[in-house]
Design a protein around this motif. Structure first.
Motif, PDB file in Angstrom:
ATOM      1  N   GLU A 269       1.039  -1.086   0.113  1.00 40.67           N
ATOM      2  CA  GLU A 269      -0.085   0.140   0.069  1.00 40.67           C
ATOM      3  C   GLU A 269       0.859   1.180   0.037  1.00 40.67           C
ATOM      4  OE1 GLU A 269      -3.353  -0.002  -0.380  1.00 40.67           O
ATOM      5  OE2 GLU A 269      -3.007  -1.870  -0.674  1.00 40.67           O
ATOM      6  N   PRO A 270       0.217   2.422  -0.556  1.00 37.79           N
ATOM      7  CA  PRO A 270       1.099   3.493  -0.401  1.00 37.79           C
ATOM      8  C   PRO A 270       1.899   3.896   1.028  1.00 37.79           C
ATOM      9  CG  PRO A 270      -0.874   4.071  -1.510  1.00 37.79           C
ATOM     10  CD  PRO A 270      -1.071   2.624  -0.824  1.00 37.79           C
ATOM     11  N   GLY A 271       2.852   4.351   0.863  1.00 40.38           N
ATOM     12  CA  GLY A 271       3.819   4.829   2.116  1.00 40.38           C
ATOM     13  C   GLY A 271       5.297   4.650   1.902  1.00 40.38           C
ATOM     14  N   SER A 272       6.039   4.967   2.878  1.00 44.44           N
ATOM     15  CA  SER A 272       7.400   5.302   2.909  1.00 44.44           C
ATOM     16  C   SER A 272       8.281   4.407   3.782  1.00 44.44           C
ATOM     17  CB  SER A 272       8.080   6.650   2.552  1.00 44.44           C
ATOM     18  OG  SER A 272       7.379   7.199   1.649  1.00 44.44           O
ATOM     19  N   PHE A 273       9.372   3.792   3.512  1.00 46.81           N
ATOM     20  CA  PHE A 273      10.108   3.095   4.461  1.00 46.81           C
ATOM     21  C   PHE A 273      11.766   3.048   3.819  1.00 46.81           C
ATOM     22  CE2 PHE A 273       8.132   0.028   1.623  1.00 46.81           C
ATOM     23  CZ  PHE A 273       9.132  -0.865   1.330  1.00 46.81           C
ATOM     24  N   GLU A 274      12.612   2.979   5.108  1.00 47.07           N
ATOM     25  CA  GLU A 274      13.656   2.810   4.644  1.00 47.07           C
ATOM     26  C   GLU A 274      14.335   1.291   4.866  1.00 47.07           C
ATOM     27  OE1 GLU A 274      17.961   4.531   6.729  1.00 47.07           O
ATOM     28  OE2 GLU A 274      16.231   4.749   7.728  1.00 47.07           O
ATOM     29  N   VAL A 275      15.249   1.007   3.869  1.00 42.89           N
ATOM     30  CA  VAL A 275      15.918  -0.092   3.755  1.00 42.89           C
ATOM     31  C   VAL A 275      17.425  -0.027   4.171  1.00 42.89           C
ATOM     32  CG1 VAL A 275      16.511  -1.960   2.025  1.00 42.89           C
ATOM     33  CG2 VAL A 275      14.306  -0.676   1.764  1.00 42.89           C
ATOM     34  N   LEU A 286       4.434  -4.858 -12.104  1.00 45.43           N
ATOM     35  CA  LEU A 286       3.030  -5.284 -12.635  1.00 45.43           C
ATOM     36  C   LEU A 286       2.084  -4.212 -12.638  1.00 45.43           C
ATOM     37  CD1 LEU A 286       2.811  -9.136 -11.555  1.00 45.43           C
ATOM     38  CD2 LEU A 286       3.766  -8.202 -13.704  1.00 45.43           C
ATOM     39  N   GLU A 287       2.036  -3.485 -11.377  1.00 42.62           N
ATOM     40  CA  GLU A 287       0.991  -2.382 -11.100  1.00 42.62           C
ATOM     41  C   GLU A 287       1.570  -1.425 -10.350  1.00 42.62           C
ATOM     42  OE1 GLU A 287      -2.475  -4.329  -9.253  1.00 42.62           O
ATOM     43  OE2 GLU A 287      -2.458  -5.864 -10.851  1.00 42.62           O
ATOM     44  N   GLY A 288       0.971  -0.360 -10.377  1.00 44.40           N
ATOM     45  CA  GLY A 288       1.201   0.714  -9.341  1.00 44.40           C
ATOM     46  C   GLY A 288       2.403   1.607  -9.878  1.00 44.40           C
ATOM     47  N   THR A 289       2.794   2.495  -8.669  1.00 47.97           N
ATOM     48  CA  THR A 289       4.080   3.330  -8.982  1.00 47.97           C
ATOM     49  C   THR A 289       4.690   3.285  -7.506  1.00 47.97           C
ATOM     50  OG1 THR A 289       2.699   4.685 -10.446  1.00 47.97           O
ATOM     51  CG2 THR A 289       4.766   5.922  -9.418  1.00 47.97           C
ATOM     52  N   MET A 290       6.094   3.297  -7.828  1.00 47.43           N
ATOM     53  CA  MET A 290       7.074   3.620  -6.570  1.00 47.43           C
ATOM     54  C   MET A 290       8.427   4.221  -6.922  1.00 47.43           C
ATOM     55  SD  MET A 290       8.231  -0.465  -6.121  1.00 47.43           S
ATOM     56  CE  MET A 290       9.345  -0.104  -4.833  1.00 47.43           C
ATOM     57  N   PHE A 291       8.797   4.881  -6.114  1.00 47.73           N
ATOM     58  CA  PHE A 291      10.289   5.181  -6.116  1.00 47.73           C
ATOM     59  C   PHE A 291      11.412   4.742  -5.356  1.00 47.73           C
ATOM     60  CE2 PHE A 291       7.494   8.808  -7.681  1.00 47.73           C
ATOM     61  CZ  PHE A 291       8.344   9.486  -8.722  1.00 47.73           C
ATOM     62  N   ILE A 292      12.627   4.202  -5.950  1.00 47.83           N
ATOM     63  CA  ILE A 292      13.810   3.709  -5.128  1.00 47.83           C
ATOM     64  C   ILE A 292      14.703   4.875  -5.102  1.00 47.83           C
ATOM     65  CG2 ILE A 292      15.167   2.029  -5.096  1.00 47.83           C
ATOM     66  CD1 ILE A 292      13.403   0.174  -6.410  1.00 47.83           C
ATOM     67  N   THR A 293      15.088   5.176  -3.850  1.00 46.91           N
ATOM     68  CA  THR A 293      16.193   6.245  -3.871  1.00 46.91           C
ATOM     69  C   THR A 293      17.324   5.446  -3.272  1.00 46.91           C
ATOM     70  OG1 THR A 293      14.434   7.717  -3.387  1.00 46.91           O
ATOM     71  CG2 THR A 293      16.667   8.282  -2.449  1.00 46.91           C
ATOM     72  N   ASP A 320       9.428   4.707  -1.677  1.00 43.04           N
ATOM     73  CA  ASP A 320       8.194   5.381  -1.514  1.00 43.04           C
ATOM     74  C   ASP A 320       7.177   4.718  -2.505  1.00 43.04           C
ATOM     75  OD1 ASP A 320       9.255   7.792   0.273  1.00 43.04           O
ATOM     76  OD2 ASP A 320      10.778   7.549  -1.267  1.00 43.04           O
ATOM     77  N   VAL A 321       6.424   4.105  -1.897  1.00 46.25           N
ATOM     78  CA  VAL A 321       5.178   3.913  -2.693  1.00 46.25           C
ATOM     79  C   VAL A 321       4.185   4.679  -2.886  1.00 46.25           C
ATOM     80  CG1 VAL A 321       3.206   1.845  -2.984  1.00 46.25           C
ATOM     81  CG2 VAL A 321       5.880   1.319  -1.786  1.00 46.25           C
ATOM     82  N   VAL A 322       3.943   5.258  -3.981  1.00 47.55           N
ATOM     83  CA  VAL A 322       3.141   6.189  -4.194  1.00 47.55           C
ATOM     84  C   VAL A 322       1.374   5.800  -4.465  1.00 47.55           C
ATOM     85  CG1 VAL A 322       2.555   8.227  -5.858  1.00 47.55           C
ATOM     86  CG2 VAL A 322       4.843   7.678  -5.489  1.00 47.55           C
ATOM     87  N   GLU A 323       1.640   4.784  -5.354  1.00 46.20           N
ATOM     88  CA  GLU A 323       0.045   3.944  -5.636  1.00 46.20           C
ATOM     89  C   GLU A 323       0.417   2.311  -5.364  1.00 46.20           C
ATOM     90  OE1 GLU A 323      -0.887   6.697  -9.724  1.00 46.20           O
ATOM     91  OE2 GLU A 323      -0.166   4.648  -9.863  1.00 46.20           O
TER      92      GLU A 323
END
Length: 333
Positions: A269-275, A286-293, A320-323
């Motif tokens: 689900e949308p949200g942000s977390f650190e790795v 397959l689906e959605g939008t996310m950012f990897i920094t 950062d999961v946007v969708e």
């Protein structure tokens, strides 16, 4: 009695017609596009030469167009930027959009040297290779062949298009099509059948030992229906890719976990977390939008459906999961 003047006039009138009737007809040149289409059609019927459907349709459309005095060769497809390579000095990961794997950007490997039906021909393009874990894409036209030698790596691929069958050494058949995830373990023997042209994106783990147990090493096919929410479990606190996603709800299903290779599907689900220290992984969106920094330099990449990403072992940064996002993955330990 007909006058000589009238006779002379009649002969003069019919002479051009007689000349036309008995003289050879001039050859009318066909438009060059029609000639090209006919030539390619003849090639497609000759063993060892294959014209992909999308090109055949394109040439057919050209052949129906009005001929021009001169026909220029079609412009080459615009080159797609090279994959961003894994590098600790830059992004620390490799990311490409699906256009990178478009047919126009693949290299032909020619007809397969051995087959027992059809005229299978390969096209491919590599994404990245760290010596053990590598990825890319493969396209193949119809045909079938035996695979009697044990496979030297464990291969995982996601089917973009086409239909095929992989057989085990005892004759067991595994059919697959668009949206399916297929696993060929190291040591597998059997056969390949490409029933309609196949396009797949793949990842390979060149681990040292054959990890499968039992006398027969079998292919595994997981269908798209197995990626539905009811098949997933909440793994937020024990995430197979990122360790812990904190307050961000994530779910996954690891449907293959043998030796140093894991394969599954992951959603969030949308949200942000650190790795802090991610595993070495390949994934296909397959689906959605996310950012990897990347925490090393702050470089960020937007990942959407169709994109493919490879992350090195120990990678650290932010997600950062946007969708709401769904992706299939492979982990190489």
């Amino acid at each position: 009695m007909v006058s000589s003047a009238l006779t002379t006039a009649a002969i003069a009138a019919i002479t051009p017609l007689l000349a036309t009737a008995f003289s050879p007809q001039l050859q009318v040149a066909r438009p060059s596009t029609t000639l090209g289409a006919s030539y390619l059609e003849s090639l497609s019927e000759t063993p060892g030469n294959v014209v992909p459907t999308q090109y055949k349709n394109y040439l057919d459309s050209l052949a129906s167009a009005q001929a021009a005095p001169a026909v220029a060769a079609p412009a080459a497809a615009a080159p797609v930027a090279a994959a961003e390579s894994t590098s600790s000095e830059s992004t620390g990961f490799c990311h490409v959009p699906f256009e990178y794997f478009h047919f126009d950007n693949l290299a032909s490997k020619g007809p397969r040297p051995v087959c027992d039906w059809g005229t299978p021909q390969d096209w491919s393009r590599k994404l990245a290779d760290d010596g053990v874990f590598r990825a890319g894409t493969w396209y193949c036209s119809e045909g079938g062949w035996e695979s009697p030698n044990g496979k030297g790596v464990t291969e995982v691929f996601y089917m973009v298009e086409g239909h095929g069958m992989l057989g085990d050494s005892d004759g067991t058949k595994h059919f697959f099509g668009p949206g399916d995830m297929v696993i060929i373990p190291k040591g597998h023997t059997g056969r390949w059948d490409v029933n309609t042209p196949i396009h797949k994106v793949w990842a390979v783990n060149a681990h040292e030992n054959v990890e499968e147990s039992g006398p027969i090493i079998r292919v595994q096919v997981d269908h798209y229906k197995d990626f539905s929410p009811e098949c997933l479990s909440d793994t937020s606190a024990n995430d197979p890719l990122y360790g812990n996603t904190g307050s961000v709800a994530s779910a996954s299903n690891t449907f293959y976990d043998v030796g140093p290779t894991k394969v599954g599907v992951w959603t969030s689900e949308p949200g942000s977390f650190e790795v802090a220290s991610g595993v070495r992984q390949w994934f296909h969106m397959l689906e959605g939008t996310m950012f990897i920094t990347d925490s090393s330099d702050g470089t960020s990449k937007r990942c959407v459906a169709g994109d493919t990403v490879m992350l090195p072992a120990g990678w650290s940064g932010y997600v950062d999961v946007v969708e709401p996002t769904k992706k299939v993955f492979t982990v190489a330990l």
